[in-house]
Design an enzyme around this catalytic site. Structure first.
Site, PDB file in Angstrom:
ATOM      1  N   TYR A 108      -0.980  -2.647  -7.537  1.00 56.84           N
ATOM      2  CA  TYR A 108      -2.078  -3.275  -7.405  1.00 56.84           C
ATOM      3  C   TYR A 108      -1.830  -4.624  -8.595  1.00 56.84           C
ATOM      4  O   TYR A 108      -2.147  -5.792  -8.231  1.00 56.84           O
ATOM      5  CB  TYR A 108      -3.520  -2.555  -7.594  1.00 56.84           C
ATOM      6  CG  TYR A 108      -4.635  -3.669  -7.694  1.00 56.84           C
ATOM      7  CD1 TYR A 108      -5.140  -3.974  -6.426  1.00 56.84           C
ATOM      8  CD2 TYR A 108      -5.415  -3.672  -8.834  1.00 56.84           C
ATOM      9  CE1 TYR A 108      -6.451  -4.863  -6.532  1.00 56.84           C
ATOM     10  CE2 TYR A 108      -6.382  -4.507  -8.794  1.00 56.84           C
ATOM     11  CZ  TYR A 108      -7.012  -4.877  -7.668  1.00 56.84           C
ATOM     12  OH  TYR A 108      -8.222  -5.794  -7.853  1.00 56.84           O
TER      13      TYR A 108
ATOM     14  N   THR B  73     -11.985 -14.447   3.474  1.00 56.57           N
ATOM     15  CA  THR B  73     -11.088 -13.336   4.122  1.00 56.57           C
ATOM     16  C   THR B  73     -11.550 -12.271   3.518  1.00 56.57           C
ATOM     17  O   THR B  73     -12.109 -12.249   2.291  1.00 56.57           O
ATOM     18  CB  THR B  73      -9.522 -13.461   3.834  1.00 56.57           C
ATOM     19  OG1 THR B  73      -9.177 -13.165   2.646  1.00 56.57           O
ATOM     20  CG2 THR B  73      -9.118 -14.678   4.355  1.00 56.57           C
TER      21      THR B  73
ATOM     22  N   GLY C  97     -16.250 -10.417  -1.173  1.00 57.76           N
ATOM     23  CA  GLY C  97     -16.063 -11.288  -0.309  1.00 57.76           C
ATOM     24  C   GLY C  97     -17.413 -11.608   0.422  1.00 57.76           C
ATOM     25  O   GLY C  97     -17.609 -12.688   0.688  1.00 57.76           O
TER      26      GLY C  97
ATOM     27  N   GLY D 267     -18.591  -6.071  -0.281  1.00 59.14           N
ATOM     28  CA  GLY D 267     -18.251  -6.495  -1.631  1.00 59.14           C
ATOM     29  C   GLY D 267     -18.169  -7.922  -1.970  1.00 59.14           C
ATOM     30  O   GLY D 267     -19.083  -8.643  -1.695  1.00 59.14           O
TER      31      GLY D 267
ATOM     32  N   SER E 101      -7.685 -10.550 -10.321  1.00 59.54           N
ATOM     33  CA  SER E 101      -8.291  -9.569 -10.946  1.00 59.54           C
ATOM     34  C   SER E 101      -7.895  -9.420 -12.381  1.00 59.54           C
ATOM     35  O   SER E 101      -6.850 -10.183 -12.850  1.00 59.54           O
ATOM     36  CB  SER E 101      -7.848  -8.156 -10.495  1.00 59.54           C
ATOM     37  OG  SER E 101      -8.222  -6.927 -11.328  1.00 59.54           O
TER      38      SER E 101
END
Length: 264
Positions: free
Chosen positions: A154, A13, A20, A18, A141
């Site tokens: 985030y 997805t 992905g 980047g 992350s």
């Protein structure tokens, strides 16, 4: 180590650019048939043309869908068909002070960064467990463990991904399906690179200088002392999707350049 994913199908997805995109290309190079995804048909089409030109022998298809919605996730899963590998990569971030974040900001980011992975995993996991083989990877992350004050929302979503990844791994114990998370640090992905370009332009410095300033002021614990590349993150994900990683599940593996000051 020779990673061979021939005969496997992967859905990645948020893979038009980047991290992905690098993951999708890495899986395709290893022989997997890959489904890439993005929100817009034009963007998916452009990425698909570029990737097919780069890897003409690879089996790559593209599907546009907005995974911030239940309807978008259902549509992507239905059109993608079955899959052996799912990489929940889609996500975004927008630096904003905590007191300026609205309820809508929190909900919108949670829908994209967290619920997309929940929905996609829920759709693909049952067939993986029936077959006795599958790989699910959540791209989290280092901000999941070191919450950035400029992106608290985030950080919250990335912490949530770790809880989901570990919990789902527990739920499929002994099935031959592995569930893991990867924690990138500052990476030359599209979002962060664009941020650095804008910062460089506004301050009249080079992008490399902007990146070094970011590391000094925002991530001073970095041991790498540079941004990681998207390929470096992708390499970890491709490994986790391989047969060689069959003994690794319920784990959170760091590709953070040593930003996190911990040994476990």
């Amino acid at each position: 180590m020779q990673i061979d994913l021939r005969g496997k199908k992967a859905v990645v997805t948020g893979s038009t650019a980047g991290i992905g995109r690098a993951i999708a290309e890495g899986l395709a190079r290893a022989g997997a048939a890959v489904v890439i995804n993005g929100r817009g048909e034009e963007r998916v089409g452009a990425a698909l043309r570029d990737m097919r030109a780069l890897l003409p022998e690879a089996d790559i298809t593209g599907l546009d869908a907005d995974l911030a919605t239940q309807a978008g996730a259902d549509d992507l899963a239905a059109r993608a068909g079955d899959a052996d590998i799912l990489v929940n990569n889609v996500g975004t971030a927008k630096p904003k002070p905590f007191l300026e974040l609205t309820d809508g900001d929190w909900r919108d980011l949670f829908e994209l960064n967290v619920m997309s992975g929940i929905r996609m995993t829920r759709r693909f996991l049952p067939a993986m467990t029936r077959r006795g083989w599958g790989r699910v990877v959540f791209v989290s992350s280092e901000s999941a463990l070191a919450i950035p004050k400029e992106m608290i929302d985030y950080g919250m979503t990335k912490t949530a991904q770790l809880a989901i990844s570990r919990g789902v791994a527990e739920s499929v114990a002994g099935t031959g399906v592995t569930i893991n998370a990867v924690l990138p640090g500052p990476t030359n992905s599209e979002i962060l690179s664009n941020w650095m370009k804008a910062t460089a332009a506004s301050e009249g410095i080079s992008q490399d200088e902007a990146e070094q300033d970011f590391l000094r002021t925002m991530r001073p614990t970095s041991l790498l002392k540079r941004f990681t590349t998207t390929d470096e993150v992708a390499n970890m994900v491709v490994y986790l999707c391989s047969e060689q990683a069959s003994g690794t599940t319920g784990a959170a593996l760091r590709v953070d350049g040593g930003v996190l000051r911990q040994i476990a």
